[in-house]
Design a protein around this motif. Structure first.
Motif, PDB file in Angstrom:
ATOM      1  N   CYS A 196      -7.646  -6.451   7.140  1.00  0.00           N
ATOM      2  CA  CYS A 196      -6.597  -5.945   6.254  1.00  0.00           C
ATOM      3  C   CYS A 196      -7.066  -4.658   5.580  1.00  0.00           C
ATOM      4  O   CYS A 196      -8.255  -4.404   5.447  1.00  0.00           O
ATOM      5  CB  CYS A 196      -6.161  -6.992   5.238  1.00  0.00           C
ATOM      6  SG  CYS A 196      -7.369  -7.373   3.984  1.00  0.00           S
ATOM      7  N   TRP A 204      -5.998  -1.684   2.422  1.00  0.00           N
ATOM      8  CA  TRP A 204      -5.189  -1.104   1.356  1.00  0.00           C
ATOM      9  C   TRP A 204      -4.670   0.260   1.787  1.00  0.00           C
ATOM     10  O   TRP A 204      -5.379   1.018   2.451  1.00  0.00           O
ATOM     11  CB  TRP A 204      -6.039  -0.867   0.109  1.00  0.00           C
ATOM     12  CG  TRP A 204      -6.323  -2.055  -0.732  1.00  0.00           C
ATOM     13  CD1 TRP A 204      -7.559  -2.532  -1.046  1.00  0.00           C
ATOM     14  CD2 TRP A 204      -5.387  -2.895  -1.419  1.00  0.00           C
ATOM     15  NE1 TRP A 204      -7.448  -3.620  -1.881  1.00  0.00           N
ATOM     16  CE2 TRP A 204      -6.125  -3.864  -2.123  1.00  0.00           C
ATOM     17  CE3 TRP A 204      -3.992  -2.922  -1.504  1.00  0.00           C
ATOM     18  CZ2 TRP A 204      -5.521  -4.852  -2.895  1.00  0.00           C
ATOM     19  CZ3 TRP A 204      -3.399  -3.904  -2.268  1.00  0.00           C
ATOM     20  CH2 TRP A 204      -4.147  -4.852  -2.961  1.00  0.00           C
ATOM     21  N   ASN A 234      -0.357  -3.086   1.619  1.00  0.00           N
ATOM     22  CA  ASN A 234      -1.505  -3.735   2.228  1.00  0.00           C
ATOM     23  C   ASN A 234      -1.071  -4.253   3.584  1.00  0.00           C
ATOM     24  O   ASN A 234      -0.068  -4.956   3.689  1.00  0.00           O
ATOM     25  CB  ASN A 234      -2.047  -4.873   1.361  1.00  0.00           C
ATOM     26  CG  ASN A 234      -3.394  -5.352   1.874  1.00  0.00           C
ATOM     27  OD1 ASN A 234      -3.480  -6.244   2.701  1.00  0.00           O
ATOM     28  ND2 ASN A 234      -4.457  -4.716   1.416  1.00  0.00           N
ATOM     29  N   ALA A 276      -7.822  -8.778  -0.162  1.00  0.00           N
ATOM     30  CA  ALA A 276      -7.705  -7.356  -0.487  1.00  0.00           C
ATOM     31  C   ALA A 276      -7.684  -7.268  -2.008  1.00  0.00           C
ATOM     32  O   ALA A 276      -6.820  -7.855  -2.653  1.00  0.00           O
ATOM     33  CB  ALA A 276      -6.430  -6.770   0.110  1.00  0.00           C
ATOM     34  N   ASN A 285      -4.077  -8.900  -2.826  1.00  0.00           N
ATOM     35  CA  ASN A 285      -3.242  -9.360  -1.729  1.00  0.00           C
ATOM     36  C   ASN A 285      -4.076 -10.286  -0.871  1.00  0.00           C
ATOM     37  O   ASN A 285      -5.174  -9.922  -0.461  1.00  0.00           O
ATOM     38  CB  ASN A 285      -2.691  -8.191  -0.902  1.00  0.00           C
ATOM     39  CG  ASN A 285      -1.604  -8.668   0.045  1.00  0.00           C
ATOM     40  OD1 ASN A 285      -1.869  -9.050   1.173  1.00  0.00           O
ATOM     41  ND2 ASN A 285      -0.372  -8.694  -0.431  1.00  0.00           N
TER      42      ASN A 285
END
Lengths: 330, 330
Positions: free
Chosen positions: A47, A49, A135, B91, B135
């Motif tokens: 993941c 940002w 995100n 995140a 997140n």
């Protein structure tokens, strides 16, 4: 606009650009997405940002590019493992007044990237916020035990990079200096690399399938930051030849006092090129380019200790870690 | 603190609380996480925002609870599909001055939830920001074709909910009113449900394995918001008996003018209980409780058209959608 309408808009945008459902995928509209992985494969998860003010500027970056880049840069982590994209989740927070044209353009750019890289949107989360927060979670897959980790480099292996380094950073510099996107010319190419990067998915996958690379990382924060990461994971050092680093080719019409190309190549972020090591006996199998992307040998892996940058005369140049670090005090 | 140190801290916290690596998982420290799914299983994917100011308040919510709840509420989506957790990605964006004690407590709470729900941290992304942005992406798995979707409810099926509805909302009301956490008593139980919710993973999994439920959703935004979602997905209506909804049991010592328990149950968010439908012939197999969590029949699925709430006398009460919606103008 209520949340349900926003989700419907995103969902429609996804379907329209055929980056919605897949045969094997249950997408937007339930509590979670469902996906059946290929037998004998491992799942790749990452993941990223992408935040207004930190990773992009709302007044400088077109929403179409924000959408494209958010997905492209996240997919670079799949490329760095040698994997193939499967699908992605979009977590999006934005002000109500951006749910019109801005959102349409954003979804348009993201949809183009999703089609180009065969990675459908299958779910996510939305909320309201004064700034745009993004995100992205990308999911990939790769045949079991074929993933290219950062930890496989050994002394004597050669180090290669794809593409040219520093182009995206130069694009950002031009955008900051002139504040707008030129319609053509060399500047536009640099800017395009900054706004619409292309993750090296085909090259990464090929290197994993051919078992050519021993270790790999993508260059997201700059060579001077990402090479030490690969070296630390592999517990090795490196010797890089400055003259061999594929730097940007400045145009004659470039403004004076533009940044130094070696500095750009060492410390510029956002290139999303691949840095990988290859054992000596496999080096002859590495082509000069793959799928139109140049591949350049820039040095070799050495025993643990230090990362050395040498010039044409064999003199050592400083190799300071000066790439992107959000927590560095500036 | 540099980003590498922050990642090391998160990674150490993860290892210490044994919510780090798994035998089948490659976790923090490479470009992406790797995981080998069980043969014959589908992958469940979901992500959830948890943002300072929107979903929690830094001066009201202890960092330990922020960490616990961020993971627990994300896992509720896995529970709602009937799946088992596999791992999660974090995140995290935060101010530099919170990378000390605040972060330690946050990771502590998240680690406790990770152990409790057998869901190790395997990766993520970090950056600096003036506000705390979280997140979470959770990954689960379930035997192929066993996932409980929102779309399987049919007229005549019975509707059930787990637990009591409105307790978390009452906890939030108490926190806002008194501004601190009581050390004991009934108030503390409500507050605990608000601060440390428990996703109904065991119940969800059991319902999927026993093939009892025809459709399921988790109650994250309130019954009045989530029931219409299930009905829309299944293209059905519903008839709910107000007197049967398991509402909060107010203590005698409750402050005057505390909110109405039916209102709390209908519109209160953050319960993370399960709402599910069961075909008539399977209703006798539904126990009164499972793993200490009560299960209550609240009504039935009807033909498409409307969602009706009836009182003891058969009179219809309004069933307005007034649950949580971040985009609603207030």
């Amino acid at each position: 606009m209520r949340e349900a309408e926003l989700i419907q808009k995103i969902s429609k945008g996804a379907a329209k650009s055929s980056f919605g459902r897949h045969a094997e995928l249950l997408g937007i509209g339930d509590d979670a997405a469902l996906w059946k992985p290929r037998p004998g494969h491992e799942v790749i998860l990452s993941c990223d940002w992408f935040l207004e003010g930190t990773h992009f500027l709302r007044d400088k970056h077109p929403p179409d590019a924000v959408g494209w880049k958010a997905l492209a840069r996240a997919l670079s982590d799949i490329a760095a493992m040698g994997g193939a994209p499967v699908c992605f989740l979009l977590a999006l927070a934005l002000p109500t007044d951006l749910t019109g044209r801005w959102l349409d353009a954003f979804l348009g750019g993201m949809g183009r990237a999703a089609r180009k890289f065969s990675c459908p949107l299958v779910g996510g989360d939305t909320t309201r916020r004064s700034e745009v927060l993004i995100n992205l979670t990308v999911i990939g897959q790769i045949a079991s035990r074929r993933a290219l980790l950062r930890s496989g480099a050994r002394p004597g292996h050669s180090l290669f990079v794809s593409g040219r380094l520093g182009e995206a950073e130069l694009g950002l510099w031009l955008l900051r200096k002139f504040g707008r996107i030129p319609s053509r010319g060399k500047s536009r190419a640099f800017l395009s690399k900054h706004l619409y990067p292309e993750p090296r998915l085909a090259l990464g996958r090929w290197l994993a399938e051919q078992r050519l690379a021993s270790a790999m990382i993508d260059l997201s924060d700059g060579l001077s930051t990402d090479l030490p990461r690969l070296c630390a994971s592999s517990n090795v050092g490196a010797r890089i030849e400055a003259a061999k680093i594929p730097t940007v080719r400045m145009a004659l019409s470039m403004p004076e006092r533009s940044p130094d190309s070696l500095e750009l190549a060492l410390h510029g972020g956002d290139d999303y090129e691949l840095l990988f090591s290859v054992p000596a006996k496999k080096v002859p199998q590495v082509p000069r380019s793959y799928g139109g992307v140049r591949i350049t040998r820039i040095g070799e892996v050495t025993k643990p200790g230090s990362i050395v940058l040498v010039d044409r005369n064999g003199c050592e140049l400083p190799f300071a870690n000066r790439g992107w670090d959000p927590f560095r005090e500036t």
